[in-house]
Design a protein around this motif. Sequence first.
Motif, PDB file in Angstrom:
ATOM      1  N   ASN A 163       5.493  14.264   3.913  1.00 38.82           N
ATOM      2  CA  ASN A 163       6.416  13.465   3.116  1.00 38.82           C
ATOM      3  C   ASN A 163       5.710  12.661   2.019  1.00 38.82           C
ATOM      4  OD1 ASN A 163       5.107  11.723   4.796  1.00 38.82           O
ATOM      5  ND2 ASN A 163       6.922  10.507   5.299  1.00 38.82           N
ATOM      6  N   GLY A 164       4.566  13.134   1.574  1.00 39.34           N
ATOM      7  CA  GLY A 164       3.901  12.415   0.502  1.00 39.34           C
ATOM      8  C   GLY A 164       2.439  12.764   0.388  1.00 39.34           C
ATOM      9  N   ILE A 165       1.702  11.811  -0.113  1.00 36.89           N
ATOM     10  CA  ILE A 165       0.280  12.013  -0.363  1.00 36.89           C
ATOM     11  C   ILE A 165      -0.465  10.720  -0.045  1.00 36.89           C
ATOM     12  CG2 ILE A 165       0.299  11.335  -2.811  1.00 36.89           C
ATOM     13  CD1 ILE A 165      -1.401  13.964  -3.238  1.00 36.89           C
ATOM     14  N   ILE A 166      -1.705  10.855   0.375  1.00 36.44           N
ATOM     15  CA  ILE A 166      -2.513   9.698   0.784  1.00 36.44           C
ATOM     16  C   ILE A 166      -3.760   9.629  -0.086  1.00 36.44           C
ATOM     17  CG2 ILE A 166      -3.840   8.677   2.683  1.00 36.44           C
ATOM     18  CD1 ILE A 166      -1.952  10.315   4.580  1.00 36.44           C
ATOM     19  N   HIS A 167      -4.094   8.422  -0.522  1.00 38.45           N
ATOM     20  CA  HIS A 167      -5.348   8.143  -1.218  1.00 38.45           C
ATOM     21  C   HIS A 167      -6.063   7.053  -0.423  1.00 38.45           C
ATOM     22  CE1 HIS A 167      -3.696  10.423  -4.510  1.00 38.45           C
ATOM     23  NE2 HIS A 167      -2.787   9.501  -4.794  1.00 38.45           N
ATOM     24  N   VAL A 168      -7.339   7.239  -0.162  1.00 37.79           N
ATOM     25  CA  VAL A 168      -8.139   6.235   0.540  1.00 37.79           C
ATOM     26  C   VAL A 168      -8.751   5.308  -0.510  1.00 37.79           C
ATOM     27  CG1 VAL A 168     -10.088   5.842   2.089  1.00 37.79           C
ATOM     28  CG2 VAL A 168      -8.622   7.850   2.415  1.00 37.79           C
ATOM     29  N   ILE A 193     -10.413   4.405  -5.608  1.00 31.50           N
ATOM     30  CA  ILE A 193     -10.022   5.531  -4.767  1.00 31.50           C
ATOM     31  C   ILE A 193     -11.289   6.280  -4.368  1.00 31.50           C
ATOM     32  CG2 ILE A 193      -8.773   7.718  -4.689  1.00 31.50           C
ATOM     33  CD1 ILE A 193      -6.742   6.427  -6.612  1.00 31.50           C
ATOM     34  N   THR A 194     -11.526   6.380  -3.055  1.00 28.51           N
ATOM     35  CA  THR A 194     -12.735   7.050  -2.565  1.00 28.51           C
ATOM     36  C   THR A 194     -12.451   8.455  -2.058  1.00 28.51           C
ATOM     37  OG1 THR A 194     -12.464   6.088  -0.363  1.00 28.51           O
ATOM     38  CG2 THR A 194     -13.827   4.857  -1.950  1.00 28.51           C
ATOM     39  N   ASN A 195     -11.205   8.725  -1.694  1.00 31.74           N
ATOM     40  CA  ASN A 195     -10.801  10.058  -1.243  1.00 31.74           C
ATOM     41  C   ASN A 195      -9.343  10.207  -1.653  1.00 31.74           C
ATOM     42  OD1 ASN A 195     -10.601  12.520  -0.004  1.00 31.74           O
ATOM     43  ND2 ASN A 195     -11.142  11.797   2.042  1.00 31.74           N
ATOM     44  N   SER A 196      -9.006  11.284  -2.331  1.00 28.51           N
ATOM     45  CA  SER A 196      -7.655  11.379  -2.880  1.00 28.51           C
ATOM     46  C   SER A 196      -6.965  12.665  -2.480  1.00 28.51           C
ATOM     47  CB  SER A 196      -7.706  11.290  -4.406  1.00 28.51           C
ATOM     48  OG  SER A 196      -8.377  12.423  -4.922  1.00 28.51           O
ATOM     49  N   ASN A 197      -5.661  12.661  -2.719  1.00 26.18           N
ATOM     50  CA  ASN A 197      -4.819  13.841  -2.578  1.00 26.18           C
ATOM     51  C   ASN A 197      -4.856  14.450  -1.181  1.00 26.18           C
ATOM     52  OD1 ASN A 197      -4.184  13.459  -5.270  1.00 26.18           O
ATOM     53  ND2 ASN A 197      -5.721  14.901  -5.978  1.00 26.18           N
ATOM     54  N   ILE A 198      -4.754  13.600  -0.170  1.00 26.70           N
ATOM     55  CA  ILE A 198      -4.623  14.074   1.212  1.00 26.70           C
ATOM     56  C   ILE A 198      -3.125  14.285   1.420  1.00 26.70           C
ATOM     57  CG2 ILE A 198      -5.017  13.537   3.639  1.00 26.70           C
ATOM     58  CD1 ILE A 198      -7.218  11.524   2.563  1.00 26.70           C
ATOM     59  N   HIS A 249       0.818  -1.214   0.000  1.00 19.90           N
ATOM     60  CA  HIS A 249       0.000   0.000   0.000  1.00 19.90           C
ATOM     61  C   HIS A 249       0.855   1.269   0.000  1.00 19.90           C
ATOM     62  CE1 HIS A 249      -2.971  -2.995   1.093  1.00 19.90           C
ATOM     63  NE2 HIS A 249      -3.887  -2.127   0.697  1.00 19.90           N
ATOM     64  N   ILE A 250       2.170   1.096  -0.142  1.00 19.26           N
ATOM     65  CA  ILE A 250       3.098   2.230  -0.155  1.00 19.26           C
ATOM     66  C   ILE A 250       3.829   2.227  -1.487  1.00 19.26           C
ATOM     67  CG2 ILE A 250       5.085   3.303   0.956  1.00 19.26           C
ATOM     68  CD1 ILE A 250       4.270   1.750   3.532  1.00 19.26           C
ATOM     69  N   SER A 251       3.788   3.372  -2.165  1.00 17.30           N
ATOM     70  CA  SER A 251       4.438   3.501  -3.466  1.00 17.30           C
ATOM     71  C   SER A 251       5.476   4.621  -3.396  1.00 17.30           C
ATOM     72  CB  SER A 251       3.379   3.827  -4.519  1.00 17.30           C
ATOM     73  OG  SER A 251       3.963   4.053  -5.769  1.00 17.30           O
ATOM     74  N   PRO A 252       6.671   4.412  -3.962  1.00 16.44           N
ATOM     75  CA  PRO A 252       7.679   5.472  -3.909  1.00 16.44           C
ATOM     76  C   PRO A 252       7.260   6.682  -4.744  1.00 16.44           C
ATOM     77  CG  PRO A 252       8.440   3.671  -5.296  1.00 16.44           C
ATOM     78  CD  PRO A 252       7.139   3.236  -4.676  1.00 16.44           C
ATOM     79  N   GLY A 253       7.582   7.860  -4.269  1.00 20.71           N
ATOM     80  CA  GLY A 253       7.264   9.085  -4.994  1.00 20.71           C
ATOM     81  C   GLY A 253       5.877   9.593  -4.641  1.00 20.71           C
ATOM     82  N   VAL A 254       5.653  10.845  -4.929  1.00 23.09           N
ATOM     83  CA  VAL A 254       4.362  11.491  -4.650  1.00 23.09           C
ATOM     84  C   VAL A 254       3.554  11.494  -5.944  1.00 23.09           C
ATOM     85  CG1 VAL A 254       3.236  13.609  -3.889  1.00 23.09           C
ATOM     86  CG2 VAL A 254       5.390  12.903  -2.851  1.00 23.09           C
ATOM     87  N   ASP A 255       2.448  10.784  -5.947  1.00 24.33           N
ATOM     88  CA  ASP A 255       1.615  10.648  -7.140  1.00 24.33           C
ATOM     89  C   ASP A 255       0.204  11.142  -6.877  1.00 24.33           C
ATOM     90  OD1 ASP A 255       3.617   9.419  -8.762  1.00 24.33           O
ATOM     91  OD2 ASP A 255       3.292   7.551  -7.698  1.00 24.33           O
ATOM     92  N   PRO A 256      -0.057  12.456  -7.095  1.00 25.76           N
ATOM     93  CA  PRO A 256      -1.430  12.954  -6.948  1.00 25.76           C
ATOM     94  C   PRO A 256      -2.328  12.353  -8.020  1.00 25.76           C
ATOM     95  CG  PRO A 256       0.157  14.761  -7.163  1.00 25.76           C
ATOM     96  CD  PRO A 256       0.885  13.493  -7.433  1.00 25.76           C
ATOM     97  N   CYS A 257      -3.596  12.220  -7.722  1.00 22.00           N
ATOM     98  CA  CYS A 257      -4.531  11.609  -8.665  1.00 22.00           C
ATOM     99  C   CYS A 257      -4.573  12.336  -9.995  1.00 22.00           C
ATOM    100  CB  CYS A 257      -5.933  11.544  -8.066  1.00 22.00           C
ATOM    101  SG  CYS A 257      -6.185  10.071  -7.090  1.00 22.00           S
TER     102      CYS A 257
END
Length: 195
Positions: free
Chosen positions: A84-89, A75-80, A50-58
């Motif tokens: 040190n990165g970004i979270i997608h639910v 993806i139900t919620n993106s770009n949190i 569930h962890i990917s290198p780099g910051v990848d906004p939707c």
Amino acid sequence: MIISGFDEVVSFLNSTEANCTLFVPTNKAFEKALPEEPPMEQIRQWVWHHISPGVDPCEDQLPSWDVTLNFVAHITNSNIHATNGIIHVVDDMLSAPSPASDTLDYLSLGISTFNLGLNKTGVTNASDGILSSGGTLFAPTDSEFANLGFAANALLFSGHGEKYIEALLEYHIVANQTLFTNIYYAPGKEAEDRS
């Protein structure tokens, strides 16, 4: 919290040197995927998937909301944003990549001629080993095989043509190099953005 049991994951996620994209499953996704307590090593593997290198906004990597990851997760919620990165639910657990042959069987609609060639020549087994450390498989569609014409296909899939279909199929496998439309993962190197 599941990740608190893995010091190396906590350290990685707390580091300001490691920018990453984190896909966080919803509580319902955990309940569905983990009806009982699996072994710790299996949980560790799930966490790292569930962890990917780099910051990848939707909007950069996944421009459409109609995106399916691992054939089931959305993806139900993106770009949190995090320091040190970004979270997608996501609404389902992501799993480890399947062997190439399993993925091709799952996606067989429209590439059955390619699958037939892989199975006939044994390239399927080779591709699983070759692609186990990362790689890219270019699968020609049935219509592309049809464009070769009846005579060429008859030769390729005959006993006399087996070495030719095997060579043709192996040409469609790029071992140890993962290619996306705008990112390239070279063997043992960081992702190279090609956008």
